[in-house]
Design a protein around this motif. Structure first.
Motif, PDB file in Angstrom:
ATOM      1  N   ALA A   1      -8.833  -1.102   8.509  1.00 60.78           N
ATOM      2  CA  ALA A   1      -7.763  -1.736   9.285  1.00 60.78           C
ATOM      3  C   ALA A   1      -7.641  -3.224   8.994  1.00 60.78           C
ATOM      4  O   ALA A   1      -6.557  -3.812   9.154  1.00 60.78           O
ATOM      5  CB  ALA A   1      -7.996  -1.510  10.772  1.00 60.78           C
ATOM      6  N   ALA A   2      -8.748  -3.854   8.572  1.00 56.18           N
ATOM      7  CA  ALA A   2      -8.746  -5.300   8.357  1.00 56.18           C
ATOM      8  C   ALA A   2      -8.551  -5.698   6.899  1.00 56.18           C
ATOM      9  O   ALA A   2      -8.361  -6.887   6.596  1.00 56.18           O
ATOM     10  CB  ALA A   2     -10.047  -5.905   8.875  1.00 56.18           C
ATOM     11  N   VAL A   3      -8.605  -4.731   5.983  1.00 56.19           N
ATOM     12  CA  VAL A   3      -8.563  -5.034   4.550  1.00 56.19           C
ATOM     13  C   VAL A   3      -7.155  -5.437   4.129  1.00 56.19           C
ATOM     14  O   VAL A   3      -6.184  -4.726   4.377  1.00 56.19           O
ATOM     15  CB  VAL A   3      -9.040  -3.824   3.717  1.00 56.19           C
ATOM     16  N   ARG A   4      -7.068  -6.593   3.456  1.00 57.18           N
ATOM     17  CA  ARG A   4      -5.778  -7.084   2.971  1.00 57.18           C
ATOM     18  C   ARG A   4      -5.651  -7.048   1.453  1.00 57.18           C
ATOM     19  O   ARG A   4      -4.562  -7.206   0.913  1.00 57.18           O
ATOM     20  CB  ARG A   4      -5.565  -8.517   3.466  1.00 57.18           C
ATOM     21  N   ALA A   5      -6.791  -6.854   0.766  1.00 60.31           N
ATOM     22  CA  ALA A   5      -6.775  -6.797  -0.694  1.00 60.31           C
ATOM     23  C   ALA A   5      -7.832  -5.821  -1.175  1.00 60.31           C
ATOM     24  O   ALA A   5      -8.873  -5.655  -0.525  1.00 60.31           O
ATOM     25  CB  ALA A   5      -7.027  -8.186  -1.290  1.00 60.31           C
TER      26      ALA A   5
ATOM     27  N   ASN B   1      -5.321   5.546 -12.333  1.00 59.36           N
ATOM     28  CA  ASN B   1      -5.687   6.262 -11.109  1.00 59.36           C
ATOM     29  C   ASN B   1      -5.383   5.475  -9.841  1.00 59.36           C
ATOM     30  O   ASN B   1      -5.820   5.868  -8.754  1.00 59.36           O
ATOM     31  CB  ASN B   1      -7.169   6.646 -11.152  1.00 59.36           C
ATOM     32  N   ILE B   2      -4.651   4.400  -9.974  1.00 59.23           N
ATOM     33  CA  ILE B   2      -4.132   3.685  -8.806  1.00 59.23           C
ATOM     34  C   ILE B   2      -2.747   4.253  -8.506  1.00 59.23           C
ATOM     35  O   ILE B   2      -1.901   4.333  -9.400  1.00 59.23           O
ATOM     36  CB  ILE B   2      -4.043   2.175  -9.063  1.00 59.23           C
ATOM     37  N   ASP B   3      -2.514   4.646  -7.279  1.00 55.75           N
ATOM     38  CA  ASP B   3      -1.203   5.200  -6.923  1.00 55.75           C
ATOM     39  C   ASP B   3      -0.217   4.041  -6.753  1.00 55.75           C
ATOM     40  O   ASP B   3       0.080   3.592  -5.642  1.00 55.75           O
ATOM     41  CB  ASP B   3      -1.300   6.035  -5.644  1.00 55.75           C
ATOM     42  N   VAL B   4       0.267   3.563  -7.892  1.00 56.67           N
ATOM     43  CA  VAL B   4       1.157   2.405  -7.901  1.00 56.67           C
ATOM     44  C   VAL B   4       2.455   2.710  -7.159  1.00 56.67           C
ATOM     45  O   VAL B   4       2.979   1.870  -6.414  1.00 56.67           O
ATOM     46  CB  VAL B   4       1.440   1.952  -9.349  1.00 56.67           C
ATOM     47  N   ALA B   5       2.968   3.908  -7.347  1.00 53.93           N
ATOM     48  CA  ALA B   5       4.225   4.277  -6.686  1.00 53.93           C
ATOM     49  C   ALA B   5       4.077   4.217  -5.172  1.00 53.93           C
ATOM     50  O   ALA B   5       4.982   3.735  -4.464  1.00 53.93           O
ATOM     51  CB  ALA B   5       4.656   5.668  -7.128  1.00 53.93           C
ATOM     52  N   HIS B   6       2.958   4.669  -4.666  1.00 56.51           N
ATOM     53  CA  HIS B   6       2.740   4.629  -3.214  1.00 56.51           C
ATOM     54  C   HIS B   6       2.580   3.183  -2.742  1.00 56.51           C
ATOM     55  O   HIS B   6       3.078   2.825  -1.670  1.00 56.51           O
ATOM     56  CB  HIS B   6       1.513   5.456  -2.832  1.00 56.51           C
ATOM     57  N   CYS B   7       1.907   2.377  -3.535  1.00 56.54           N
ATOM     58  CA  CYS B   7       1.808   0.950  -3.201  1.00 56.54           C
ATOM     59  C   CYS B   7       3.200   0.335  -3.086  1.00 56.54           C
ATOM     60  O   CYS B   7       3.492  -0.407  -2.144  1.00 56.54           O
ATOM     61  CB  CYS B   7       0.996   0.213  -4.266  1.00 56.54           C
ATOM     62  N   LYS B   8       4.056   0.646  -4.044  1.00 59.37           N
ATOM     63  CA  LYS B   8       5.407   0.077  -4.043  1.00 59.37           C
ATOM     64  C   LYS B   8       6.178   0.526  -2.800  1.00 59.37           C
ATOM     65  O   LYS B   8       6.906  -0.273  -2.180  1.00 59.37           O
ATOM     66  CB  LYS B   8       6.155   0.496  -5.305  1.00 59.37           C
ATOM     67  N   ARG B   9       6.021   1.799  -2.440  1.00 53.15           N
ATOM     68  CA  ARG B   9       6.706   2.292  -1.244  1.00 53.15           C
ATOM     69  C   ARG B   9       6.228   1.568   0.011  1.00 53.15           C
ATOM     70  O   ARG B   9       7.003   1.357   0.947  1.00 53.15           O
ATOM     71  CB  ARG B   9       6.485   3.803  -1.094  1.00 53.15           C
ATOM     72  N   ARG B  10       4.962   1.179   0.011  1.00 58.22           N
ATOM     73  CA  ARG B  10       4.398   0.469   1.146  1.00 58.22           C
ATOM     74  C   ARG B  10       4.650  -1.037   1.087  1.00 58.22           C
ATOM     75  O   ARG B  10       4.273  -1.776   1.996  1.00 58.22           O
ATOM     76  CB  ARG B  10       2.873   0.706   1.192  1.00 58.22           C
ATOM     77  N   GLY B  11       5.236  -1.500  -0.007  1.00 57.27           N
ATOM     78  CA  GLY B  11       5.452  -2.934  -0.168  1.00 57.27           C
ATOM     79  C   GLY B  11       4.204  -3.694  -0.546  1.00 57.27           C
ATOM     80  O   GLY B  11       4.106  -4.912  -0.330  1.00 57.27           O
ATOM     81  N   ILE B  12       3.247  -3.008  -1.141  1.00 53.94           N
ATOM     82  CA  ILE B  12       1.979  -3.613  -1.552  1.00 53.94           C
ATOM     83  C   ILE B  12       2.101  -4.083  -2.998  1.00 53.94           C
ATOM     84  O   ILE B  12       2.513  -3.326  -3.885  1.00 53.94           O
ATOM     85  CB  ILE B  12       0.829  -2.591  -1.418  1.00 53.94           C
ATOM     86  N   ALA B  13       1.759  -5.323  -3.248  1.00 50.66           N
ATOM     87  CA  ALA B  13       1.789  -5.870  -4.604  1.00 50.66           C
ATOM     88  C   ALA B  13       0.645  -5.279  -5.425  1.00 50.66           C
ATOM     89  O   ALA B  13      -0.444  -5.013  -4.901  1.00 50.66           O
ATOM     90  CB  ALA B  13       1.673  -7.386  -4.552  1.00 50.66           C
ATOM     91  N   VAL B  14       0.888  -5.076  -6.712  1.00 45.81           N
ATOM     92  CA  VAL B  14      -0.115  -4.510  -7.609  1.00 45.81           C
ATOM     93  C   VAL B  14      -0.181  -5.375  -8.867  1.00 45.81           C
ATOM     94  O   VAL B  14       0.849  -5.809  -9.389  1.00 45.81           O
ATOM     95  CB  VAL B  14       0.213  -3.056  -7.993  1.00 45.81           C
ATOM     96  N   ALA B  15      -1.396  -5.618  -9.336  1.00 42.36           N
ATOM     97  CA  ALA B  15      -1.582  -6.423 -10.551  1.00 42.36           C
ATOM     98  C   ALA B  15      -2.754  -5.869 -11.346  1.00 42.36           C
ATOM     99  O   ALA B  15      -3.607  -5.142 -10.820  1.00 42.36           O
ATOM    100  CB  ALA B  15      -1.823  -7.885 -10.190  1.00 42.36           C
TER     101      ALA B  15
ATOM    102  N   ALA C   1      -4.948   4.350   4.791  1.00 40.51           N
ATOM    103  CA  ALA C   1      -6.030   4.039   5.731  1.00 40.51           C
ATOM    104  C   ALA C   1      -6.239   2.535   5.875  1.00 40.51           C
ATOM    105  O   ALA C   1      -7.093   2.108   6.659  1.00 40.51           O
ATOM    106  CB  ALA C   1      -7.322   4.706   5.267  1.00 40.51           C
ATOM    107  N   MET C   2      -5.462   1.753   5.117  1.00 36.47           N
ATOM    108  CA  MET C   2      -5.569   0.288   5.182  1.00 36.47           C
ATOM    109  C   MET C   2      -4.189  -0.282   5.515  1.00 36.47           C
ATOM    110  O   MET C   2      -3.463  -0.744   4.631  1.00 36.47           O
ATOM    111  CB  MET C   2      -6.107  -0.245   3.849  1.00 36.47           C
ATOM    112  N   PRO C   3      -3.798  -0.258   6.768  1.00 37.66           N
ATOM    113  CA  PRO C   3      -2.429  -0.656   7.150  1.00 37.66           C
ATOM    114  C   PRO C   3      -2.101  -2.117   6.890  1.00 37.66           C
ATOM    115  O   PRO C   3      -0.921  -2.474   6.797  1.00 37.66           O
ATOM    116  CB  PRO C   3      -2.387  -0.336   8.651  1.00 37.66           C
TER     117      PRO C   3
END
Length: 309
Positions: free
Chosen positions: A43-47, A79-93, A63-65
């Motif tokens: 719950a507290a993880v930002r990166a 093996n990083i679900d980049v598409a799901h990150c994008k849907r969540r608005g999570i930046a990926v690098a 599990a990391m809102p």
């Protein structure tokens, strides 16, 4: 307050100290700790810091809102679900460009070791066998080098091949503006090449791209090198080709059974294996960790990341 970071991969003590100077981090480099800390601290993880092999699943992301940014150490992110990150608005690098030279160096080391039969010759020398009693290994210079995937690493392998006065050919998703011969499919490249180096991304699209047909096309005097992802080469097909003499040898830094060694290949004297450290050197690891720090700190400062996906 430092952002909360979840580290899912191994980091040395000095690199943990570097990361710790910028983040409040949780170190979870194995499956047990990973599951435990995602459940307890998610719950507290930002990166998140991971890599292409270790990955990050959609369920873990959910599990990391508070997650804002996910980074891969190194170039791979299959093996990083980049598409799901994008849907969540999570930046990926990722760490593109930080270990390219190291991987390209290692590709040439495996190629030289395999073609010149260094592993077996070392054993013979230690057993007291002199050169008159062993077969002569072939030249590496003045041969044809085929590269699957002409990205940054593939291009650096090509330049090293030119240093050995090799003719270079390649296959990729598209033809590039380079002075090398382009082949529209992998089988045609393998038929032309003496040496076939795999430098393409992993993932479903390239799984078993190097199969029995490609290995047969490479031929009984051909050598295979894989510094990409183990999934790209069909291990069982490679074992059969080696056993039947349809290829001359192989040098592999990656394989499907990681982290366990490839059991089907263990008994071949003409196979050189290393434990997926092609991109590991003190210089490359320092650059990769620093790239993560730069990407993540830029994100939290509202600045563009250096190597976003």
């Amino acid at each position: 307050m430092k952002p909360k970071l979840l580290v899912l991969i191994y980091l040395s003590d000095p690199h943990q100290a570097l990361v710790g100077s910028h983040f409040d981090f949780i170190y979870a480099p194995n499956a047990e700790l990973r599951a435990k800390h995602i459940a307890a601290d998610g719950a507290a993880v930002r990166a998140v810091l991971t890599n292409g092999t270790t990955g990050l699943t959609a369920a873990e992301i959910d599990a990391m809102p508070a997650l804002e940014v996910a980074c891969a150490l190194g170039v791979g992110f299959e093996n990083i679900d980049v598409a799901h990150c994008k849907r969540r608005g999570i930046a990926v690098a990722n760490g593109a460009g930080t270990n390219d030279d190291c991987v390209a160096d290692h590709a040439m080391a495996l190629l030289l070791a395999a073609v010149r039969n260094v592993r077996w010759l070392d054993q013979q020398c230690r057993a007291g066998v002199w050169r008159d009693a062993v077969p002569m290994p072939p030249n590496v210079s003045h041969r044809r080098l085929g590269i699957i995937g002409l990205g940054d690493i593939g291009r650096k392998v090509a330049r090293r091949g030119l240093g050995f006065e090799m003719e270079v050919g390649y296959h990729g998703r598209s033809k590039k503006d380079v002075p090398y011969t382009y082949f529209a499919d992998v089988k045609s490249l393998a038929t032309w090449a003496d040496f076939l180096v795999v430098a393409t991304p992993g993932g479903a699209a390239t799984r078993h791209l190097v199969n029995a047909e490609v290995l047969t096309a490479l031929g009984p005097r051909g050598f295979l090198v894989n510094i990409a992802r183990g999934s790209v080469v069909d291990t069982a097909a490679l074992a059969d080709a080696l056993r039947e003499g349809r290829v001359a040898g192989a040098g592999l830094d990656v394989y499907e059974s990681e982290p366990k060694p490839p059991a089907a290949l263990m008994d071949f004297d003409n196979v050189v294996l290393t434990p997926h450290l092609g991109g590991w050197s003190p210089e490359a690891m320092q650059a990769s960790v620093q790239r993560f720090v730069d990407n993540a700190t830029r994100h939290f400062a509202g600045e563009p990341m250096i190597s976003p996906l």
